[in-house]
Design a protein around this motif. Sequence first.
Motif, PDB file in Angstrom:
ATOM      1  N   VAL A 240       0.859  -1.188   0.000  1.00 16.38           N
ATOM      2  CA  VAL A 240       0.000   0.000   0.000  1.00 16.38           C
ATOM      3  C   VAL A 240       0.891   1.233   0.000  1.00 16.38           C
ATOM      4  CG1 VAL A 240      -1.831   1.271   1.170  1.00 16.38           C
ATOM      5  CG2 VAL A 240      -1.780  -1.236   1.290  1.00 16.38           C
ATOM      6  N   LEU A 241       0.639   2.131  -0.928  1.00 17.77           N
ATOM      7  CA  LEU A 241       1.365   3.400  -1.014  1.00 17.77           C
ATOM      8  C   LEU A 241       0.420   4.512  -0.584  1.00 17.77           C
ATOM      9  CD1 LEU A 241       3.620   5.324  -1.825  1.00 17.77           C
ATOM     10  CD2 LEU A 241       2.990   4.967  -4.229  1.00 17.77           C
ATOM     11  N   HIS A 242       0.833   5.257   0.435  1.00 14.46           N
ATOM     12  CA  HIS A 242      -0.029   6.255   1.070  1.00 14.46           C
ATOM     13  C   HIS A 242       0.563   7.644   0.864  1.00 14.46           C
ATOM     14  CE1 HIS A 242      -2.006   7.658   5.142  1.00 14.46           C
ATOM     15  NE2 HIS A 242      -2.423   8.335   4.105  1.00 14.46           N
ATOM     16  N   TYR A 243      -0.215   8.516   0.246  1.00 11.70           N
ATOM     17  CA  TYR A 243       0.234   9.862  -0.085  1.00 11.70           C
ATOM     18  C   TYR A 243      -0.119  10.821   1.063  1.00 11.70           C
ATOM     19  CZ  TYR A 243       0.801   7.944  -4.789  1.00 11.70           C
ATOM     20  OH  TYR A 243       1.192   7.184  -5.871  1.00 11.70           O
ATOM     21  N   GLN A 244       0.606  10.695   2.158  1.00 12.73           N
ATOM     22  CA  GLN A 244       0.352  11.576   3.302  1.00 12.73           C
ATOM     23  C   GLN A 244       0.809  12.993   2.991  1.00 12.73           C
ATOM     24  OE1 GLN A 244       3.533  10.603   3.286  1.00 12.73           O
ATOM     25  NE2 GLN A 244       4.656  11.146   5.136  1.00 12.73           N
ATOM     26  N   TYR A 245       0.250  13.948   3.729  1.00 19.87           N
ATOM     27  CA  TYR A 245       0.495  15.378   3.498  1.00 19.87           C
ATOM     28  C   TYR A 245       0.034  15.775   2.082  1.00 19.87           C
ATOM     29  CZ  TYR A 245       2.994  15.433   7.935  1.00 19.87           C
ATOM     30  OH  TYR A 245       3.316  15.326   9.270  1.00 19.87           O
ATOM     31  N   GLU A 246       0.902  16.304   1.235  1.00 20.99           N
ATOM     32  CA  GLU A 246       0.463  16.769  -0.087  1.00 20.99           C
ATOM     33  C   GLU A 246      -0.158  15.620  -0.890  1.00 20.99           C
ATOM     34  OE1 GLU A 246       3.762  19.291   1.449  1.00 20.99           O
ATOM     35  OE2 GLU A 246       3.600  17.152   1.050  1.00 20.99           O
ATOM     36  N   LYS A 247      -1.192  15.948  -1.677  1.00 19.40           N
ATOM     37  CA  LYS A 247      -1.951  14.911  -2.379  1.00 19.40           C
ATOM     38  C   LYS A 247      -1.587  14.846  -3.860  1.00 19.40           C
ATOM     39  CE  LYS A 247      -3.726  14.326   1.536  1.00 19.40           C
ATOM     40  NZ  LYS A 247      -3.059  13.316   2.376  1.00 19.40           N
ATOM     41  N   PRO A 248      -1.647  13.668  -4.455  1.00 18.79           N
ATOM     42  CA  PRO A 248      -1.237  13.507  -5.855  1.00 18.79           C
ATOM     43  C   PRO A 248      -2.169  14.167  -6.847  1.00 18.79           C
ATOM     44  CG  PRO A 248      -2.191  11.470  -5.024  1.00 18.79           C
ATOM     45  CD  PRO A 248      -2.045  12.384  -3.846  1.00 18.79           C
ATOM     46  N   ALA A 251      -2.633  20.145  -8.309  1.00 17.71           N
ATOM     47  CA  ALA A 251      -1.985  20.543  -9.561  1.00 17.71           C
ATOM     48  C   ALA A 251      -0.506  20.852  -9.372  1.00 17.71           C
ATOM     49  CB  ALA A 251      -2.711  21.759 -10.148  1.00 17.71           C
ATOM     50  N   ASP A 252      -0.173  21.521  -8.294  1.00 20.68           N
ATOM     51  CA  ASP A 252       1.218  21.921  -8.098  1.00 20.68           C
ATOM     52  C   ASP A 252       1.465  22.134  -6.614  1.00 20.68           C
ATOM     53  OD1 ASP A 252       3.813  22.705  -8.539  1.00 20.68           O
ATOM     54  OD2 ASP A 252       3.301  24.783  -8.989  1.00 20.68           O
ATOM     55  N   HIS A 253       2.054  21.148  -5.957  1.00 18.35           N
ATOM     56  CA  HIS A 253       2.320  21.306  -4.538  1.00 18.35           C
ATOM     57  C   HIS A 253       3.834  21.348  -4.292  1.00 18.35           C
ATOM     58  CE1 HIS A 253       3.523  17.111  -3.928  1.00 18.35           C
ATOM     59  NE2 HIS A 253       2.379  16.676  -4.434  1.00 18.35           N
ATOM     60  N   PRO A 254       4.261  21.751  -3.099  1.00 20.70           N
ATOM     61  CA  PRO A 254       5.683  21.987  -2.847  1.00 20.70           C
ATOM     62  C   PRO A 254       6.597  20.791  -3.063  1.00 20.70           C
ATOM     63  CG  PRO A 254       4.338  22.975  -1.120  1.00 20.70           C
ATOM     64  CD  PRO A 254       3.419  22.152  -1.965  1.00 20.70           C
ATOM     65  N   ARG A 255       6.072  19.576  -2.956  1.00 20.79           N
ATOM     66  CA  ARG A 255       6.895  18.377  -3.088  1.00 20.79           C
ATOM     67  C   ARG A 255       6.705  17.677  -4.438  1.00 20.79           C
ATOM     68  NH1 ARG A 255      10.511  17.981   1.343  1.00 20.79           N
ATOM     69  NH2 ARG A 255       9.408  18.477   3.272  1.00 20.79           N
ATOM     70  N   ALA A 256       5.979  18.316  -5.339  1.00 20.98           N
ATOM     71  CA  ALA A 256       5.579  17.649  -6.580  1.00 20.98           C
ATOM     72  C   ALA A 256       6.765  17.110  -7.369  1.00 20.98           C
ATOM     73  CB  ALA A 256       4.743  18.589  -7.440  1.00 20.98           C
ATOM     74  N   GLU A 257       7.813  17.884  -7.508  1.00 20.19           N
ATOM     75  CA  GLU A 257       8.946  17.432  -8.322  1.00 20.19           C
ATOM     76  C   GLU A 257       9.677  16.280  -7.647  1.00 20.19           C
ATOM     77  OE1 GLU A 257      10.750  16.920 -11.628  1.00 20.19           O
ATOM     78  OE2 GLU A 257       9.205  18.465 -11.367  1.00 20.19           O
ATOM     79  N   ALA A 258       9.863  16.375  -6.344  1.00 23.45           N
ATOM     80  CA  ALA A 258      10.555  15.314  -5.618  1.00 23.45           C
ATOM     81  C   ALA A 258       9.782  13.998  -5.647  1.00 23.45           C
ATOM     82  CB  ALA A 258      10.793  15.738  -4.169  1.00 23.45           C
TER      83      ALA A 258
END
Length: 292
Positions: A240-248, A251-258
């Motif tokens: 199970v892969l859980h996208y905690q904090y910023e969501k997939p 459109a553009d969140h602070p961790r998107a590139e990483a």
Amino acid sequence: MSLSTTDPEGLRPSSPARARHAFVTLVTNADYALGARALARSIRLTGTRADIVVLHTGGVDSSTLEPLGDFGCRLVETDLLPLSDEFNTRHARRNVHEKAPFTKGRKPDFHSPLDNFCKLRLWQLVEYERCVFIDADAIVLRNIDKLFRYPQFSAAPNVYESLGDFHRLNSGVFVAEPSLDTFEKMVAVLDAPDAFWPRTDQTFLQSYFPDWHGLPVTMNMLQYVWFNLPALWDWRSICVLHYQYEKPWEADHPRAEALRPLIELWRAYLTGENIPDLATLDNPVQAGTVPS
């Protein structure tokens, strides 16, 4: 499994149960309805025969739930928990975030702490022998039906920053045994005078089940492990892969590139197009290593 034909107070299911076990998620707005679509597709692709139950609050428009029918989801409308006005005031978004601010990542604006407590409605689903709750900001990468054999209360540790976090649970995935008696007792403890749960349901569940059974981190791999603890990441074992904090779906969140590879994987499950063979995916590069 309960044979009662009367639905527990606060729940309005769209259809009867079809299995002894269920994967359960919670949808509180249109964004999480989108997440539930990716989650439901991912669960169905594992070949499970368990039900997929989507608890949804009054803040969700019926049109956003319609696509879940493609995956045979059982929709269960839920009221907010019957909690005191004092409790609701203490746990309003502004008060929670002021008293216990998030410092490790960014919660989206749509995050509503009070809605999180609706997870406890799972214990009212007494038509099932056992349930596995999965947050709607997660996807299932391989069959996890074995979790239905795990005891109540089982959850994975909240590991995403350091190995010192193994003592804390993450409520994004957990195993529970529905019981109306347990539900009533939980609500009474939850709404005790002056009770404050800084991480809402997660803090409460760890307090209510202090001897919780630990699941492997692979049963709830938190996305920050990708860059904080890359040595723990192995696509061959993650369930199970859980996208905690910023969501997939943002459109553009602070961790998107990483987190780009993880976001692309989630979008593949959302659309059903170009879902990769996990064995072909590259693990994150660890510090001090040279990519091949």
